[in-house]
Each structure stands twice: as C-alpha cells, then as structure tokens.
Design a protein around this motif. Sequence first.
Motif, PDB file in Angstrom:
ATOM      1  N   ALA A 388      -7.909  18.553   3.970  1.00  0.00           N
ATOM      2  CA  ALA A 388      -7.427  17.423   3.160  1.00  0.00           C
ATOM      3  C   ALA A 388      -8.588  16.628   2.573  1.00  0.00           C
ATOM      4  CB  ALA A 388      -6.546  16.517   4.016  1.00  0.00           C
ATOM      5  N   THR A 389      -8.371  16.119   1.368  1.00  0.00           N
ATOM      6  CA  THR A 389      -9.395  15.301   0.700  1.00  0.00           C
ATOM      7  C   THR A 389      -9.347  13.872   1.240  1.00  0.00           C
ATOM      8  OG1 THR A 389      -7.881  14.628  -1.061  1.00  0.00           O
ATOM      9  CG2 THR A 389      -9.116  16.686  -1.383  1.00  0.00           C
ATOM     10  N   GLU A 390     -10.334  13.072   0.822  1.00  0.00           N
ATOM     11  CA  GLU A 390     -10.396  11.678   1.262  1.00  0.00           C
ATOM     12  C   GLU A 390      -9.177  10.902   0.790  1.00  0.00           C
ATOM     13  OE1 GLU A 390     -13.351   7.769   0.756  1.00  0.00           O
ATOM     14  OE2 GLU A 390     -14.027   9.780   0.137  1.00  0.00           O
ATOM     15  N   ASP A 391      -8.751  11.145  -0.454  1.00  0.00           N
ATOM     16  CA  ASP A 391      -7.571  10.454  -0.987  1.00  0.00           C
ATOM     17  C   ASP A 391      -6.306  10.849  -0.234  1.00  0.00           C
ATOM     18  OD1 ASP A 391      -8.986   9.020  -2.819  1.00  0.00           O
ATOM     19  OD2 ASP A 391      -8.594  10.380  -4.500  1.00  0.00           O
ATOM     20  N   GLU A 392      -6.185  12.133   0.103  1.00  0.00           N
ATOM     21  CA  GLU A 392      -5.009  12.604   0.831  1.00  0.00           C
ATOM     22  C   GLU A 392      -4.949  11.973   2.220  1.00  0.00           C
ATOM     23  OE1 GLU A 392      -4.384  17.073  -1.142  1.00  0.00           O
ATOM     24  OE2 GLU A 392      -5.756  16.791   0.558  1.00  0.00           O
ATOM     25  N   ILE A 393      -6.114  11.813   2.845  1.00  0.00           N
ATOM     26  CA  ILE A 393      -6.170  11.186   4.168  1.00  0.00           C
ATOM     27  C   ILE A 393      -5.748   9.720   4.071  1.00  0.00           C
ATOM     28  CG2 ILE A 393      -7.752  10.433   5.994  1.00  0.00           C
ATOM     29  CD1 ILE A 393      -9.296  13.085   5.505  1.00  0.00           C
ATOM     30  N   LYS A 394      -6.200   9.030   3.025  1.00  0.00           N
ATOM     31  CA  LYS A 394      -5.825   7.621   2.843  1.00  0.00           C
ATOM     32  C   LYS A 394      -4.323   7.461   2.606  1.00  0.00           C
ATOM     33  CE  LYS A 394     -10.232   5.817   1.092  1.00  0.00           C
ATOM     34  NZ  LYS A 394     -10.911   5.227  -0.087  1.00  0.00           N
ATOM     35  N   LYS A 395      -3.784   8.317   1.749  1.00  0.00           N
ATOM     36  CA  LYS A 395      -2.348   8.244   1.462  1.00  0.00           C
ATOM     37  C   LYS A 395      -1.525   8.522   2.713  1.00  0.00           C
ATOM     38  CE  LYS A 395      -2.633   9.602  -3.413  1.00  0.00           C
ATOM     39  NZ  LYS A 395      -2.327  10.671  -4.408  1.00  0.00           N
ATOM     40  N   ALA A 396      -1.991   9.493   3.492  1.00  0.00           N
ATOM     41  CA  ALA A 396      -1.275   9.832   4.724  1.00  0.00           C
ATOM     42  C   ALA A 396      -1.327   8.672   5.706  1.00  0.00           C
ATOM     43  CB  ALA A 396      -1.890  11.082   5.350  1.00  0.00           C
ATOM     44  N   TYR A 397      -2.492   8.015   5.786  1.00  0.00           N
ATOM     45  CA  TYR A 397      -2.614   6.873   6.696  1.00  0.00           C
ATOM     46  C   TYR A 397      -1.680   5.744   6.260  1.00  0.00           C
ATOM     47  CZ  TYR A 397      -4.235   2.661   8.943  1.00  0.00           C
ATOM     48  OH  TYR A 397      -4.268   1.477   9.650  1.00  0.00           O
ATOM     49  N   ARG A 398      -1.679   5.444   4.957  1.00  0.00           N
ATOM     50  CA  ARG A 398      -0.823   4.368   4.440  1.00  0.00           C
ATOM     51  C   ARG A 398       0.638   4.621   4.849  1.00  0.00           C
ATOM     52  NH1 ARG A 398      -0.800   0.831   0.060  1.00  0.00           N
ATOM     53  NH2 ARG A 398      -2.840   1.583  -0.602  1.00  0.00           N
ATOM     54  N   LYS A 399       1.082   5.848   4.637  1.00  0.00           N
ATOM     55  CA  LYS A 399       2.481   6.191   4.922  1.00  0.00           C
ATOM     56  C   LYS A 399       2.789   6.082   6.419  1.00  0.00           C
ATOM     57  CE  LYS A 399       5.760  10.026   4.481  1.00  0.00           C
ATOM     58  NZ  LYS A 399       5.950  11.434   3.992  1.00  0.00           N
ATOM     59  N   ARG A 400       1.929   6.690   7.249  1.00  0.00           N
ATOM     60  CA  ARG A 400       2.192   6.720   8.694  1.00  0.00           C
ATOM     61  C   ARG A 400       2.004   5.344   9.337  1.00  0.00           C
ATOM     62  NH1 ARG A 400       2.711  12.016  10.934  1.00  0.00           N
ATOM     63  NH2 ARG A 400       3.397  13.255   9.140  1.00  0.00           N
ATOM     64  N   ALA A 401       1.016   4.581   8.870  1.00  0.00           N
ATOM     65  CA  ALA A 401       0.759   3.259   9.446  1.00  0.00           C
ATOM     66  C   ALA A 401       1.939   2.324   9.203  1.00  0.00           C
ATOM     67  CB  ALA A 401      -0.517   2.659   8.861  1.00  0.00           C
ATOM     68  N   LEU A 402       2.468   2.346   7.977  1.00  0.00           N
ATOM     69  CA  LEU A 402       3.626   1.519   7.656  1.00  0.00           C
ATOM     70  C   LEU A 402       4.867   1.985   8.410  1.00  0.00           C
ATOM     71  CD1 LEU A 402       3.076   1.088   3.815  1.00  0.00           C
ATOM     72  CD2 LEU A 402       2.739  -0.640   5.602  1.00  0.00           C
ATOM     73  N   LEU A 403       4.962   3.311   8.622  1.00  0.00           N
ATOM     74  CA  LEU A 403       6.131   3.867   9.301  1.00  0.00           C
ATOM     75  C   LEU A 403       6.195   3.449  10.770  1.00  0.00           C
ATOM     76  CD1 LEU A 403       8.581   5.816   9.182  1.00  0.00           C
ATOM     77  CD2 LEU A 403       7.001   7.650   9.854  1.00  0.00           C
ATOM     78  N   HIS A 404       5.014   3.349  11.398  1.00  0.00           N
ATOM     79  CA  HIS A 404       4.986   3.073  12.837  1.00  0.00           C
ATOM     80  C   HIS A 404       4.512   1.661  13.187  1.00  0.00           C
ATOM     81  CE1 HIS A 404       5.821   7.278  13.577  1.00  0.00           C
ATOM     82  NE2 HIS A 404       4.748   7.650  12.884  1.00  0.00           N
ATOM     83  N   HIS A 405       4.309   0.781  12.194  1.00  0.00           N
ATOM     84  CA  HIS A 405       3.809  -0.558  12.474  1.00  0.00           C
ATOM     85  C   HIS A 405       4.772  -1.296  13.414  1.00  0.00           C
ATOM     86  CE1 HIS A 405       2.386  -4.651  11.975  1.00  0.00           C
ATOM     87  NE2 HIS A 405       1.268  -4.158  11.421  1.00  0.00           N
ATOM     88  N   PRO A 406       4.228  -1.972  14.442  1.00  0.00           N
ATOM     89  CA  PRO A 406       5.084  -2.669  15.436  1.00  0.00           C
ATOM     90  C   PRO A 406       6.059  -3.667  14.809  1.00  0.00           C
ATOM     91  CG  PRO A 406       2.844  -2.508  16.243  1.00  0.00           C
ATOM     92  CD  PRO A 406       2.805  -2.028  14.822  1.00  0.00           C
ATOM     93  N   ASP A 407       5.620  -4.380  13.745  1.00  0.00           N
ATOM     94  CA  ASP A 407       6.513  -5.370  13.122  1.00  0.00           C
ATOM     95  C   ASP A 407       7.755  -4.713  12.531  1.00  0.00           C
ATOM     96  OD1 ASP A 407       4.721  -7.250  13.863  1.00  0.00           O
ATOM     97  OD2 ASP A 407       3.912  -7.618  11.850  1.00  0.00           O
ATOM     98  N   ARG A 408       7.613  -3.492  12.120  1.00  0.00           N
ATOM     99  CA  ARG A 408       8.740  -2.771  11.531  1.00  0.00           C
ATOM    100  C   ARG A 408       9.822  -2.499  12.578  1.00  0.00           C
ATOM    101  NH1 ARG A 408       9.100   0.708   6.898  1.00  0.00           N
ATOM    102  NH2 ARG A 408      10.882   2.134   7.080  1.00  0.00           N
ATOM    103  N   HIS A 409       9.419  -2.483  13.845  1.00  0.00           N
ATOM    104  CA  HIS A 409      10.349  -2.114  14.917  1.00  0.00           C
ATOM    105  C   HIS A 409      10.557  -3.270  15.908  1.00  0.00           C
ATOM    106  CE1 HIS A 409      10.068   2.044  13.549  1.00  0.00           C
ATOM    107  NE2 HIS A 409       8.752   1.821  13.433  1.00  0.00           N
ATOM    108  N   SER A 410      10.374  -4.491  15.418  1.00  0.00           N
ATOM    109  CA  SER A 410      10.481  -5.654  16.306  1.00  0.00           C
ATOM    110  C   SER A 410      11.885  -5.834  16.869  1.00  0.00           C
ATOM    111  CB  SER A 410      10.052  -6.933  15.560  1.00  0.00           C
ATOM    112  OG  SER A 410      10.880  -7.111  14.400  1.00  0.00           O
ATOM    113  N   GLY A 411      12.887  -5.337  16.184  1.00  0.00           N
ATOM    114  CA  GLY A 411      14.248  -5.476  16.671  1.00  0.00           C
ATOM    115  C   GLY A 411      14.726  -4.294  17.484  1.00  0.00           C
ATOM    116  N   ALA A 412      13.854  -3.313  17.706  1.00  0.00           N
ATOM    117  CA  ALA A 412      14.243  -2.109  18.439  1.00  0.00           C
ATOM    118  C   ALA A 412      14.195  -2.337  19.941  1.00  0.00           C
ATOM    119  CB  ALA A 412      13.322  -0.950  18.063  1.00  0.00           C
ATOM    120  N   SER A 413      14.645  -1.363  20.700  1.00  0.00           N
ATOM    121  CA  SER A 413      14.629  -1.471  22.160  1.00  0.00           C
ATOM    122  C   SER A 413      13.185  -1.486  22.654  1.00  0.00           C
ATOM    123  CB  SER A 413      15.357  -0.277  22.778  1.00  0.00           C
ATOM    124  OG  SER A 413      14.652   0.927  22.500  1.00  0.00           O
TER     125      SER A 413
END
Length: 490
Positions: A388-413
């Motif tokens: 993967a290129t540097e840009d692909e790594i950045k895009k992947a991080y952006r997507k995964r970081a937002l997907l798993h960010h704790p604030d996103r799941h504050s209402g979960a169990s």
Amino acid sequence: MATENCDMDPDTDMLSDEELEREAEGFKEQGNAFYIKKDYAEAFNYYTKAIDMCPKNASYYGNRAATLMMLCRYREALEDSQQAVRLDNSFIKGHLREGKCHLSLGNAMAASRCFQRVLELESDNSQAQQELKNSESILEYEKMAEIGFEKRDFRMVVFCMDRALESAPACHRFKILKAECLALLGRYPEAQSVASDILRLDSTNADALYVRGVCLYYEDCIDKAVQFFVQALRMAPDHDKARLACRNAKALKAKKEDGNKAFKEGNFEAAYELYSEALTIDPNNIKTNAKLYCNRATVGSKLKKLEQAIEDCTKAIKLDETYIKAYLRRAQCYMDTEQYEEAVRDYEKVYQTEKTKEHKHFLKNAQLELKKSKRKDYYKVLGVDKNATEDEIKKAYRKRALLHHPDRHSGASPELQKEEEKKFKEVGEAFSVLSDPKKKSRYDSGQDLEDDGMNMGDFDANNIFKAFFGGPGGFSFEASGPGNFFFQFG
C-alpha cells in the motif's frame, strides 16, 4: 544292477568286448579319481570316454550325471540320468539323480515321481524319503507364492521363493518370480542382480528381459525399459506381462510429455488434466507418479489451487521421501498460504539434505516470515495490502479510526465499548508504524521495534488521532438518532 552291454564303435572294431569293457572301466576309474579330487571337468572327460567305449552302460551315465550336477549343469545331468534309468530301470542312483535334477530345476512333481520310484525299489531309502519331503515343501511354497502374488503380498512371495530355491537353486522360474516381486517392492538393485544372473546364462530369456525392463520402468527410465520389453516380446511374442508393461510405459511417457508441453505453452488447465490422466495409468509406478504429482502441484499453484497443490506434494513425498523438489514446491505453497511453521519444517528438511546457499536463503526467509506472523499484522489491522502507498495507508487509517473511535460507541454496552477501544488503539498503533518510513522498514524486515526503544505498550492512540485530524476541537461526534452518529469538523 547296471547293465554291462557294449556297442561296437567303428574305431574299435579290432577290440573284443572284453577289451572294450576293460578300457571303459579304466576310463571310469580315472574319472572316479578326478571326481574325488573335485576336478569335475576332467572327471567329465573320462566318464565321456567310458560312455564312448560302452554307450549302454547305465553306471557310466549315472557317474557323468553326478559330475554334471557338481558343475551345476543340471539339464545335461538330467539327460544323462534319464538315459541311465532307461538302460536300467532298477538303477536307484539313476532315479535319485534324475529326481535331484528335476528338483534343482524346480519341477517338484517330476522329482516326486522319481523319489517314489526309488521307494518302490527300496522302501527304507532315507535319501529318497528326505528328497520327497523337499519336493512336497516346494509344491507348498509354490501354492503360497501364487496366493501371495494374487493378494499383492510380494514380501510373502519373496520369502516362499527363497525357501524353494534352497532345494531348487537352478530354477529360473522361481528366480524370475522373486525378481519380479523385488521390483514391485522397490528393491530394484536386488531384482536387477537376479535377472542379470539369468541373462548371463541365457541372454534370450524373455522373463529375465521383462524383469530388467520392469526395474528400469519403476526407476523412471522409461525409454530403456521399453527397449527391454520389446526385446522380451521378440523372444516370446505371447509374453502377456511384457506386452502390457510395454503398452503402459509408452502411454505413461506420452501422457507425461503432453502434460509438459501444455505447461510450457502456458496451457495450465490442459496440463493439469493430462497429468491427472497420466496418474491413472499405473498406480504401481512410484517414482514416475511422484514426479507427476509434483508436476500437477506446480500447475495447481499456477491455477491458484494452493491447497490441492499442497496435497499433491504430500502425495509425491509419501511415494518418494527423498524427493527434494516436492518438499520445495510444498514449502512455497505453504508460504503462499501463510502457513509459515509448515514451510519452515519443509525447508529445514531440504537444508538438512542439501546444504546449498539457495536452500539456506529459503529457510531463513521462511523463519523470518514465521517470526513476523507472530506479531500484530498492522496491514490487516488497517485493511490494506503490504504494498500500500502512503496515501492508501492514510485513507485506511481515517476510515478505521473513525469507525472504532470510543466516542462513536459511548452509548454501547461496556463490553462493546472495551472491544472498540482496543481496536481503536490497534489502528493508531498500526498507523504510527506504517506511516513512519523508518519504523515501517524495520517492521517489514521482521525486526523488533522495541529494539530501538519503540515501546508500543506506552502508545497513546488519542494523540495520533488528534494529530491526524488537527488537534483538540477539530471534530466532534453528534447523535442523529438511536445508534447513528456522524462527525463534524470545527
């Protein structure tokens, strides 16, 4: 008793019967003297002179038969002993020698008749009694060998023939059967030796030629094998085994060559089918089939049938445990399927057998990949390819970081929050390594990042996230309904 009648020879017309007898007896006595000295060739010559003087004396033929037996010329000895009993049917030694000759040549039934005749003449003859038992044993071993061959119990056949040959050392039939079974057991040098011994005595022996061909055929020397099969068929046109073996050898050679041609032309599907067809021709040809399985594995790997290729290599190794090429092919397939421990095991086997620089390199590479596989796979964490290129790594991080960010799941169990927090940290950890050229290089080469003081245990994923998205207040998660979130930048 042996008869003493003499026929007149044209060269001895001037001698009386008494003189002929006396001269023949002289030759016989000289023959006896040489026989005692174990000079059987000279004994043979003098017994022959005695027979020439008195060709109707049974004892002279009996003596010459005994001499021929000592010279292992059993067929000639058989003729002399038969002539002796024709001249005197009560000649016990003649019947015994005829029986011994039949027995040595493997004709146990005929031998039994001879020994039974002796017992009719002399019921307590211990030699005839013992030889009759030997004849019966041979007949029993023949039956056992026949059953063993039908059941493909070739070791049993070899055992039976070894026992039979103790009493029938000149039986080519027993030797050929033993040699054939030795070949089928993969004991080719022993089989070749037996067949060669027979061919030295009889170069036209079709059975021995067939066995030589079988040995070559099973050692994957198919062209030479065909030559021997053809030669055997010249000697015996109705030799069914040679005809079948010749047909199989030619078919196997042709199908394998067709498969090789298709592979070289890049027609992998056709090559795969041709190798598969070749494998059905003769399941007993271990060496050739091992190569065919390995060839099919090579084609299978080209067709991305990696598990099938591994299975084919395993079959090849099972047939030939010394087949280095099969170990190498299987190891590569293990590498391609990320089964690194298995790959290391195969490469270690290869390197122990052939300590070349290339094999050492393969082993070290597999050991490195095994070591790397035991760490976190940061590429998998981000869901990107290893190239993967540097840009692909950045895009992947952006997507995964937002997907798993704790604030996103504050209402979960609590359990889900804990799991997502763990994934968020792993995503940040992966990005911190793969976005740094130095760390990425060390990671890709299999080196431990901790060796350079990079303690991933003290890693803070929030710092990476803030730095990536522009610092505090750079974004926020807002609820847009039950279970739904979106983020916005300040």
